[in-house]
Enzyme design. Structure first.
Site, short mmCIF file in Angstrom:
data_model
loop_
_atom_site.label_atom_id
_atom_site.label_comp_id
_atom_site.label_asym_id
_atom_site.label_seq_id
_atom_site.Cartn_x
_atom_site.Cartn_y
_atom_site.Cartn_z
CB VAL A 1 -0.98 0.00 1.20
CG1 VAL A 1 -1.98 -1.14 1.06
CG2 VAL A 1 -0.24 -0.09 2.54
CG HIS B 1 -3.80 -6.04 -0.98
ND1 HIS B 1 -2.78 -6.85 -0.53
CD2 HIS B 1 -4.72 -6.88 -1.54
CE1 HIS B 1 -3.05 -8.10 -0.81
NE2 HIS B 1 -4.22 -8.15 -1.42
#
Length: 232
Positions: free
Chosen positions: A92, A108
């Site tokens: 991320v 994600h």
């Protein structure tokens, strides 16, 4: 049709050498936090302030980190490879983009993005987010990190599947191989004829599914692999 497309899956191991913690190391995030409390929709519903505090800390950590030699090498590969290079990352952080990679899918989510749980609007996240922050689109106090939590569907799956189907080479870097659907990408790519390679510090749970595996730090393995691939 030439199969000159390279799909690269990256996990926490590629960013660990930039100082960003992984989940599964001895001192990783799973050992210091109850992820049911901070990485699930149910946890956010129970205590949004705790969830925001967790991601605010991760966002601050990311802001002080810098891309490493592995990120730089993948940006070079995208720039100089004659075909397509797609990076699919489970991370991320934004270290791939800061290194210069442009063709990146964050399956994600991203620390740098905010999401309204009420209307679905997305916008750039400030360094610190709070439960009372209003959505700039609808005004609801339903701001959450734009992160795919456990039990939620990863982003960009249709595009990932389409690219895996035409890949000539699939490479996994710094992944554990125990989080699906990403752990199944190697078999999907192989099914459609791609060669497969794992670059990892330790064997992943899917290491035996790869045609070739190489062991070592990402900052050593990835630049060497890219240089060999681009050599005339």
């Amino acid at each position: 049709m030439p199969r000159d497309t390279i799909v690269i899956l990256t996990g926490a191991g590629i960013s660990a050498e930039s100082g960003l913690g992984t989940f599964r190391d001895v001192d990783g995030l799973w050992t210091r936090y109850d992820l049911n409390a901070v990485a699930t929709p149910e946890g956010f519903a129970r205590n949004p302030a705790l969830v925001h505090a967790f991601y605010n800390a991760r966002r601050a950590n990311c802001a002080t980190a810098a891309p490493n030699a592995a990120h730089d090498a993948l940006a070079r590969l995208e720039r100089d490879w004659p075909g397509e290079v797609l990076i699919v990352t489970q991370n991320v952080d934004d270290l791939h983009e800061r290194a210069g990679s442009r063709n990146v899918l964050h399956m994600h989510g991203e620390l740098s993005r905010a999401l309204c749980a009420a209307c679905g609007h997305r916008w750039p996240a400030p360094l610190e987010m709070h439960a009372a922050d209003p959505c700039p689109a609808c005004g609801a106090a339903a701001t959450r990190p734009d992160i795919v939590w456990f039990g939620e569907i990863p982003y960009h799956m249709a595009e990932i599947d389409r690219t895996l189907d035409r890949a000539g080479l699939f490479v996994a870097i710094g992944t554990s191989g125990n989080v699906y659907p990403a752990a199944g990408f190697v078999r999907e790519a192989a099914l459609f004829g791609a060669r497969t390679l794992e670059l990892n510090l330790d064997p992943s749970d899917t290491a035996t599914d790869f045609d070739e595996t190489r062991r070592g730090p990402a900052t050593e393995l990835v630049p060497a692999w890219v240089s060999a691939l681009l050599a005339p």
